[in-house]
Design a protein around this motif. Structure first.
Motif, mmCIF file in Angstrom:
data_model
loop_
_atom_site.group_PDB
_atom_site.id
_atom_site.type_symbol
_atom_site.label_atom_id
_atom_site.label_comp_id
_atom_site.label_asym_id
_atom_site.label_seq_id
_atom_site.Cartn_x
_atom_site.Cartn_y
_atom_site.Cartn_z
ATOM 1 N N THR A 1 0.697 -1.275 0.022
ATOM 2 C CA THR A 1 -0.070 0.063 -0.090
ATOM 3 C C THR A 1 0.973 1.403 -0.150
ATOM 4 O O THR A 1 0.369 2.318 -0.377
ATOM 5 C CB THR A 1 -1.019 0.053 1.242
ATOM 6 O OG1 THR A 1 -0.098 -0.041 2.378
ATOM 7 C CG2 THR A 1 -1.882 -1.153 1.030
ATOM 8 N N ASN A 2 2.022 1.459 0.504
ATOM 9 C CA ASN A 2 2.773 2.399 0.619
ATOM 10 C C ASN A 2 3.198 2.875 -0.717
ATOM 11 O O ASN A 2 3.194 4.136 -1.009
ATOM 12 C CB ASN A 2 4.177 2.155 1.404
ATOM 13 C CG ASN A 2 3.892 2.082 2.809
ATOM 14 O OD1 ASN A 2 2.836 2.667 3.474
ATOM 15 N ND2 ASN A 2 4.875 1.666 3.697
ATOM 16 N N ARG A 3 3.546 1.779 -1.688
ATOM 17 C CA ARG A 3 3.954 2.086 -2.874
ATOM 18 C C ARG A 3 2.667 2.736 -3.852
ATOM 19 O O ARG A 3 2.964 3.743 -4.442
ATOM 20 C CB ARG A 3 4.294 0.858 -3.971
ATOM 21 C CG ARG A 3 4.714 1.163 -5.243
ATOM 22 C CD ARG A 3 5.365 0.144 -5.903
ATOM 23 N NE ARG A 3 6.668 -0.525 -5.415
ATOM 24 C CZ ARG A 3 7.249 -1.206 -5.821
ATOM 25 N NH1 ARG A 3 6.945 -2.205 -6.736
ATOM 26 N NH2 ARG A 3 8.605 -1.417 -5.270
ATOM 27 N N GLU A 4 1.403 2.376 -3.501
ATOM 28 C CA GLU A 4 0.290 2.699 -4.022
ATOM 29 C C GLU A 4 0.093 4.326 -3.619
ATOM 30 O O GLU A 4 -0.130 5.009 -4.640
ATOM 31 C CB GLU A 4 -0.862 2.129 -3.943
ATOM 32 C CG GLU A 4 -0.986 0.715 -4.663
ATOM 33 C CD GLU A 4 -2.156 -0.144 -3.946
ATOM 34 O OE1 GLU A 4 -2.883 0.107 -3.021
ATOM 35 O OE2 GLU A 4 -2.056 -1.420 -4.573
ATOM 36 N N ILE A 5 0.178 4.536 -2.416
ATOM 37 C CA ILE A 5 0.184 6.057 -1.890
ATOM 38 C C ILE A 5 1.355 6.959 -2.318
ATOM 39 O O ILE A 5 0.880 8.122 -2.841
ATOM 40 C CB ILE A 5 0.122 6.015 -0.281
ATOM 41 C CG1 ILE A 5 -1.220 5.058 0.232
ATOM 42 C CG2 ILE A 5 0.149 7.234 0.358
ATOM 43 C CD1 ILE A 5 -1.079 4.971 1.668
ATOM 44 N N LEU A 6 2.269 6.349 -2.527
ATOM 45 C CA LEU A 6 3.380 6.976 -3.327
ATOM 46 C C LEU A 6 3.168 7.427 -4.621
ATOM 47 O O LEU A 6 3.021 8.746 -4.931
ATOM 48 C CB LEU A 6 4.685 6.307 -3.391
ATOM 49 C CG LEU A 6 5.810 6.959 -3.940
ATOM 50 C CD1 LEU A 6 6.488 8.188 -3.121
ATOM 51 C CD2 LEU A 6 6.940 6.158 -4.307
ATOM 52 N N PHE A 7 2.565 6.592 -5.424
ATOM 53 C CA PHE A 7 2.389 6.947 -6.819
ATOM 54 C C PHE A 7 1.051 7.839 -6.697
ATOM 55 O O PHE A 7 0.801 8.780 -7.693
ATOM 56 C CB PHE A 7 1.806 5.606 -7.505
ATOM 57 C CG PHE A 7 3.143 4.819 -7.939
ATOM 58 C CD1 PHE A 7 4.155 5.185 -8.478
ATOM 59 C CD2 PHE A 7 3.196 3.440 -7.633
ATOM 60 C CE1 PHE A 7 5.081 4.629 -8.524
ATOM 61 C CE2 PHE A 7 4.269 2.569 -7.880
ATOM 62 C CZ PHE A 7 5.302 3.226 -8.557
ATOM 63 N N MET A 8 0.102 7.718 -5.863
ATOM 64 C CA MET A 8 -1.084 8.701 -5.809
ATOM 65 C C MET A 8 -0.461 9.908 -5.378
ATOM 66 O O MET A 8 -1.108 11.013 -6.251
ATOM 67 C CB MET A 8 -2.172 8.130 -4.815
ATOM 68 C CG MET A 8 -3.090 9.018 -4.731
ATOM 69 S SD MET A 8 -4.273 8.448 -3.340
ATOM 70 C CE MET A 8 -3.439 9.166 -1.954
ATOM 71 N N PHE A 9 0.315 10.171 -4.518
ATOM 72 C CA PHE A 9 0.755 11.618 -3.984
ATOM 73 C C PHE A 9 1.508 12.131 -5.050
ATOM 74 O O PHE A 9 1.453 13.291 -5.551
ATOM 75 C CB PHE A 9 1.470 11.677 -2.812
ATOM 76 C CG PHE A 9 0.564 11.714 -1.527
ATOM 77 C CD1 PHE A 9 -0.329 12.856 -1.363
ATOM 78 C CD2 PHE A 9 0.536 10.589 -0.682
ATOM 79 C CE1 PHE A 9 -1.188 12.699 -0.378
ATOM 80 C CE2 PHE A 9 -0.334 10.477 0.365
ATOM 81 C CZ PHE A 9 -1.239 11.735 0.573
ATOM 82 N N ARG A 10 2.501 11.400 -5.821
ATOM 83 C CA ARG A 10 3.414 11.821 -6.890
ATOM 84 C C ARG A 10 2.468 12.427 -8.177
ATOM 85 O O ARG A 10 2.709 13.493 -8.597
ATOM 86 C CB ARG A 10 4.023 10.708 -7.364
ATOM 87 C CG ARG A 10 5.147 11.476 -8.461
ATOM 88 C CD ARG A 10 6.183 10.195 -8.772
ATOM 89 N NE ARG A 10 7.075 9.981 -7.599
ATOM 90 C CZ ARG A 10 7.841 8.698 -7.630
ATOM 91 N NH1 ARG A 10 7.653 7.893 -8.701
ATOM 92 N NH2 ARG A 10 8.815 8.659 -6.677
ATOM 93 N N LYS A 11 1.523 11.539 -8.331
ATOM 94 C CA LYS A 11 0.631 12.040 -9.591
ATOM 95 C C LYS A 11 -0.211 13.383 -9.092
ATOM 96 O O LYS A 11 -0.394 14.314 -9.969
ATOM 97 C CB LYS A 11 -0.367 11.004 -9.841
ATOM 98 C CG LYS A 11 -1.060 10.934 -11.054
ATOM 99 C CD LYS A 11 -1.847 9.627 -11.101
ATOM 100 C CE LYS A 11 -2.227 9.325 -12.648
ATOM 101 N NZ LYS A 11 -3.101 8.296 -12.706
ATOM 102 N N MET A 12 -0.751 13.534 -7.550
ATOM 103 C CA MET A 12 -1.202 14.591 -7.227
ATOM 104 C C MET A 12 -0.731 15.708 -7.438
ATOM 105 O O MET A 12 -0.980 16.966 -7.992
ATOM 106 C CB MET A 12 -1.937 14.296 -6.048
ATOM 107 C CG MET A 12 -2.890 15.278 -5.635
ATOM 108 S SD MET A 12 -3.796 15.079 -4.083
ATOM 109 C CE MET A 12 -2.314 14.868 -2.796
ATOM 110 N N ILE A 13 0.708 15.744 -6.824
ATOM 111 C CA ILE A 13 1.373 16.977 -6.573
ATOM 112 C C ILE A 13 1.926 17.322 -8.072
ATOM 113 O O ILE A 13 1.739 18.541 -8.262
ATOM 114 C CB ILE A 13 2.485 16.667 -5.853
ATOM 115 C CG1 ILE A 13 2.224 16.627 -4.231
ATOM 116 C CG2 ILE A 13 3.826 17.615 -5.814
ATOM 117 C CD1 ILE A 13 3.281 15.957 -3.468
ATOM 118 N N LEU A 14 2.281 16.468 -8.905
ATOM 119 C CA LEU A 14 2.807 17.031 -10.354
ATOM 120 C C LEU A 14 1.494 17.693 -10.916
ATOM 121 O O LEU A 14 1.528 18.522 -11.924
ATOM 122 C CB LEU A 14 3.104 15.486 -11.411
ATOM 123 C CG LEU A 14 4.043 14.988 -10.739
ATOM 124 C CD1 LEU A 14 4.370 13.743 -11.554
ATOM 125 C CD2 LEU A 14 5.473 15.793 -11.212
#
Length: 172
Positions: A1-14
């Motif tokens: 789940t940490n990897r999924e959250i990392l991708f989600m936040f990265r996408k959101m911030i970009l």
């Protein structure tokens, strides 16, 4: 789940920092290209679906319908400030035009717009009102400021807008 959250936040911030996608609405595309048929179709579709009879005024002699449509069309153009200087109600020639678009790049056309509310005692049809708006642009020499700035007459487009309740007719 940490990897999924990392991708989600990265996408959101970009997304927050990426430039907003600017899409030109179909009315502006038609206006700039000189496509009167599409301008009329768009404007009549929008007025029929979204504008109330009360927005456009109760009688043709009211100035409010002209002001309403003037503001509405200005709102449609707000995303064109990178391409045009957008002027409203300024003096030029022997009078005051409604809207003028002055291109930043002189390869593009300049545009002068005049709005008129159809008054049955002055014109028989909306087409007559469009012609009265175009005649006003010519007679009042609204192009004077553009030609003084070096824009050739053949690079200046005139548009007359006629309104009657929710009906709109645009001509050039």
């Amino acid at each position: 789940t940490n990897r999924e959250i990392l991708f989600m936040f990265r996408k959101m911030i970009l997304r927050w920092f990426s430039p907003a996608k600017r899409e030109t609405n179909e009315f502006i595309r038609a206006l700039i290209s000189g496509d009167i048929e599409s301008m009329n179709a768009y404007m009549n579709k929008v007025t029929l679906k979204t504008i109330s009879y009360f927005d456009t005024g109760n009688t043709p002699s009211d100035e409010e319908p002209e002001r309403f449509f003037h503001g509405f069309v200005l709102g449609l153009m707000v995303d064109q400030t990178e391409n045009y200087i957008i002027n409203s109600n300024r003096e030029s020639g022997y009078g005051r035009y409604d809207i003028m678009l002055v291109p930043h790049d002189q390869k593009n056309n300049a545009i002068v717009m005049e709005f008129k509310v159809h008054e049955a005692d002055e014109e028989e049809t909306l087409e007559d009102t469009v012609q009265a708006a175009l005649k006003q642009i010519r007679e009042k020499n609204y192009d004077a400021g553009l030609t003084a700035a070096g824009i050739p007459k053949e690079k200046i487009r005139h548009y007359g807008f006629a309104f009657e309740g929710k009906k709109v007719l645009i001509g050039k």
